[in-house]
Design a protein around this motif. Structure first.
Motif, PDB file in Angstrom:
ATOM      1  N   UNK A  49       0.821  -1.232  -0.045  1.00 30.13           N
ATOM      2  CA  UNK A  49      -0.059   0.004   0.114  1.00 30.13           C
ATOM      3  C   UNK A  49       0.898   1.232  -0.066  1.00 30.13           C
ATOM      4  N   UNK A  50       2.094   1.339   0.929  1.00 26.04           N
ATOM      5  CA  UNK A  50       2.835   2.439   0.818  1.00 26.04           C
ATOM      6  C   UNK A  50       3.575   2.636  -0.551  1.00 26.04           C
ATOM      7  N   UNK A  51       3.797   1.576  -1.318  1.00 27.37           N
ATOM      8  CA  UNK A  51       4.399   1.530  -2.386  1.00 27.37           C
ATOM      9  C   UNK A  51       3.795   2.290  -3.451  1.00 27.37           C
ATOM     10  N   UNK A  52       2.285   1.919  -3.361  1.00 25.07           N
ATOM     11  CA  UNK A  52       1.191   2.342  -4.226  1.00 25.07           C
ATOM     12  C   UNK A  52       0.986   3.896  -3.938  1.00 25.07           C
ATOM     13  N   UNK A  53       0.980   4.413  -2.666  1.00 25.90           N
ATOM     14  CA  UNK A  53       0.780   5.560  -2.282  1.00 25.90           C
ATOM     15  C   UNK A  53       2.131   6.473  -2.891  1.00 25.90           C
ATOM     16  N   UNK A  54       3.212   6.033  -2.823  1.00 24.50           N
ATOM     17  CA  UNK A  54       4.426   6.680  -3.489  1.00 24.50           C
ATOM     18  C   UNK A  54       4.094   7.008  -4.940  1.00 24.50           C
ATOM     19  N   UNK A  55       3.612   5.957  -5.514  1.00 24.55           N
ATOM     20  CA  UNK A  55       3.285   6.238  -7.063  1.00 24.55           C
ATOM     21  C   UNK A  55       2.047   7.154  -7.041  1.00 24.55           C
ATOM     22  N   UNK A  56       1.044   7.284  -6.455  1.00 23.18           N
ATOM     23  CA  UNK A  56      -0.112   8.051  -6.561  1.00 23.18           C
ATOM     24  C   UNK A  56       0.421   9.603  -6.228  1.00 23.18           C
ATOM     25  N   UNK A  57       1.292   9.789  -5.280  1.00 23.85           N
ATOM     26  CA  UNK A  57       2.050  10.977  -4.631  1.00 23.85           C
ATOM     27  C   UNK A  57       2.552  11.445  -6.045  1.00 23.85           C
ATOM     28  N   UNK A  58       3.438  10.788  -6.647  1.00 23.93           N
ATOM     29  CA  UNK A  58       4.211  11.170  -7.867  1.00 23.93           C
ATOM     30  C   UNK A  58       3.129  11.442  -9.092  1.00 23.93           C
ATOM     31  N   UNK A  59       2.220  10.501  -9.382  1.00 21.89           N
ATOM     32  CA  UNK A  59       1.390  10.990 -10.478  1.00 21.89           C
ATOM     33  C   UNK A  59       0.180  11.904 -10.159  1.00 21.89           C
ATOM     34  N   UNK A  60      -0.228  12.205  -8.912  1.00 26.16           N
ATOM     35  CA  UNK A  60      -1.114  13.076  -8.445  1.00 26.16           C
ATOM     36  C   UNK A  60      -2.475  12.491  -8.742  1.00 26.16           C
ATOM     37  N   UNK A  61      -2.763  12.055  -9.883  1.00 22.43           N
ATOM     38  CA  UNK A  61      -4.016  11.388 -10.429  1.00 22.43           C
ATOM     39  C   UNK A  61      -3.792  10.401 -11.253  1.00 22.43           C
ATOM     40  N   UNK A  62      -4.388   9.211 -11.008  1.00 25.88           N
ATOM     41  CA  UNK A  62      -4.112   7.913 -12.026  1.00 25.88           C
ATOM     42  C   UNK A  62      -5.028   7.011 -11.989  1.00 25.88           C
ATOM     43  N   UNK A  63      -5.228   6.481 -13.034  1.00 21.26           N
ATOM     44  CA  UNK A  63      -6.049   4.896 -13.242  1.00 21.26           C
ATOM     45  C   UNK A  63      -5.225   3.845 -12.860  1.00 21.26           C
ATOM     46  N   UNK A  64      -5.945   2.853 -12.711  1.00 18.38           N
ATOM     47  CA  UNK A  64      -5.304   1.552 -12.007  1.00 18.38           C
ATOM     48  C   UNK A  64      -4.053   1.334 -13.160  1.00 18.38           C
ATOM     49  N   UNK A  65      -4.511   1.416 -14.405  1.00 22.98           N
ATOM     50  CA  UNK A  65      -3.427   0.744 -15.382  1.00 22.98           C
ATOM     51  C   UNK A  65      -2.037   2.010 -15.556  1.00 22.98           C
ATOM     52  N   UNK A  66      -2.467   3.191 -14.914  1.00 16.23           N
ATOM     53  CA  UNK A  66      -1.085   4.092 -14.702  1.00 16.23           C
ATOM     54  C   UNK A  66      -0.451   3.563 -13.534  1.00 16.23           C
ATOM     55  N   UNK A  67      -0.973   3.334 -12.713  1.00 13.69           N
ATOM     56  CA  UNK A  67      -0.360   3.007 -11.358  1.00 13.69           C
ATOM     57  C   UNK A  67       0.620   1.704 -11.866  1.00 13.69           C
ATOM     58  N   UNK A  68      -0.097   0.585 -12.369  1.00 16.44           N
ATOM     59  CA  UNK A  68       0.541  -0.655 -12.667  1.00 16.44           C
ATOM     60  C   UNK A  68       1.738  -0.401 -13.491  1.00 16.44           C
ATOM     61  N   UNK A  69       1.634   0.697 -14.432  1.00 15.24           N
ATOM     62  CA  UNK A  69       2.843   0.830 -15.393  1.00 15.24           C
ATOM     63  C   UNK A  69       4.099   1.357 -14.762  1.00 15.24           C
ATOM     64  N   UNK A  70       3.759   1.948 -13.698  1.00 11.58           N
ATOM     65  CA  UNK A  70       4.898   2.418 -12.793  1.00 11.58           C
ATOM     66  C   UNK A  70       5.492   1.487 -11.846  1.00 11.58           C
ATOM     67  N   UNK A  71       4.959   0.409 -11.501  1.00 14.68           N
ATOM     68  CA  UNK A  71       5.639  -0.739 -10.823  1.00 14.68           C
ATOM     69  C   UNK A  71       6.408  -1.289 -11.671  1.00 14.68           C
ATOM     70  N   UNK A  72       7.633  -1.338 -10.961  1.00 16.48           N
ATOM     71  CA  UNK A  72       8.915  -2.037 -11.689  1.00 16.48           C
ATOM     72  C   UNK A  72       9.292  -3.556 -11.216  1.00 16.48           C
ATOM     73  N   UNK A  73       8.953  -3.775 -10.091  1.00 11.89           N
ATOM     74  CA  UNK A  73       9.201  -5.405  -9.711  1.00 11.89           C
ATOM     75  C   UNK A  73       8.136  -5.884  -9.173  1.00 11.89           C
ATOM     76  N   UNK A  74       7.934  -7.234  -8.960  1.00  7.00           N
ATOM     77  CA  UNK A  74       6.556  -7.820  -8.379  1.00  7.00           C
ATOM     78  C   UNK A  74       5.439  -7.037  -8.990  1.00  7.00           C
ATOM     79  N   UNK A  75       5.055  -6.897 -10.295  1.00 10.09           N
ATOM     80  CA  UNK A  75       4.042  -6.451 -10.674  1.00 10.09           C
ATOM     81  C   UNK A  75       2.588  -7.276 -10.233  1.00 10.09           C
ATOM     82  N   UNK A  76       1.695  -6.566  -9.316  1.00 10.20           N
ATOM     83  CA  UNK A  76       0.701  -7.440  -9.279  1.00 10.20           C
ATOM     84  C   UNK A  76      -0.431  -7.674 -10.322  1.00 10.20           C
ATOM     85  N   UNK A  77      -1.308  -8.445 -10.095  1.00 12.08           N
ATOM     86  CA  UNK A  77      -2.212  -8.650 -11.238  1.00 12.08           C
ATOM     87  C   UNK A  77      -3.135  -7.265 -11.064  1.00 12.08           C
ATOM     88  N   UNK A  78      -3.517  -6.940 -12.216  1.00 10.35           N
ATOM     89  CA  UNK A  78      -4.441  -5.435 -12.354  1.00 10.35           C
ATOM     90  C   UNK A  78      -5.639  -5.796 -11.320  1.00 10.35           C
TER      91      UNK A  78
END
Length: 119
Positions: free
Chosen positions: A8-37
Motif C-alpha cells: 500500500x505504501x508503494x502504491x501511495x508513493x506512485x499516486x503522490x508522484x502521479x497526482x491522479x491516476x487510473x489503475x493501469x497508470x499505477x500498474x505501469x509505474x511498478x517496476x518489480x513484482x507487478x501485481x495482477x490488475x
C-alpha cells in the motif's frame, strides 16, 4: 491514520508522484513484482477505505488521487518510528545514525547550524 502495508505504501508513493491516476497508470509505474490488475485495484480500493485515496468516476472506471499528503504521512510515520524505536528521543535517532556511520560530521554540523538559525 491507519498503518499501511508495504505494498500500500508503494502504491501511495506512485499516486503522490502521479497526482491522479487510473489503475493501469499505477500498474505501469511498478517496476518489480507487478501485481495482477485486479489485485492492484483491490489494494487501491483498500487505500480508499482507509481514507488515503479519493476518486473521480468516469463511467465504470475510476481515476484515483491521494487525499493524505506525502508530508502528512511522513510526519506520522517518523513520529511513530521515533516513539517506538528511539523512546521518543531525537538524540537517540541521531546517535543511532552516527553509530551506524550513516551520518557524517559535516551533516551533523549542518544540522546544528539549522537548529541555531531557528533560535
Amino acid at each position: 491514520m491507519q498503518k499501511l502495508t508495504n505494498k500500500e505504501e508503494e502504491i501511495m508513493h506512485i499516486l503522490w508522484m502521479l497526482k491522479k491516476a487510473f489503475v493501469k497508470d499505477v500498474l505501469a509505474e511498478i517496476k518489480e513484482d507487478k501485481p495482477h490488475y485486479n489485485t492492484l485495484s483491490t489494494i487501491i480500493r483498500n487505500l480508499e477505505e482507509k481514507g488515503y485515496v479519493g476518486y473521480q468516476a468516469y463511467g465504470k472506471t475510476h481515476q484515483y488521487f491521494p487525499i493524505v499528503t506525502k508530508e502528512a504521512y511522513k510526519e506520522r510515520f517518523m513520529n511513530t518510528a521515533i516513539e517506538n524505536y528511539f523512546n521518543s528521543s531525537y538524540k537517540n535517532v541521531v546517535s543511532f545514525f552516527a553509530k551506524e556511520e550513516k551520518i557524517s560530521v559535516e551533516d551533523l554540523k549542518e544540522i546544528i547550524a539549522l537548529i541555531e538559525n531557528k533560535k
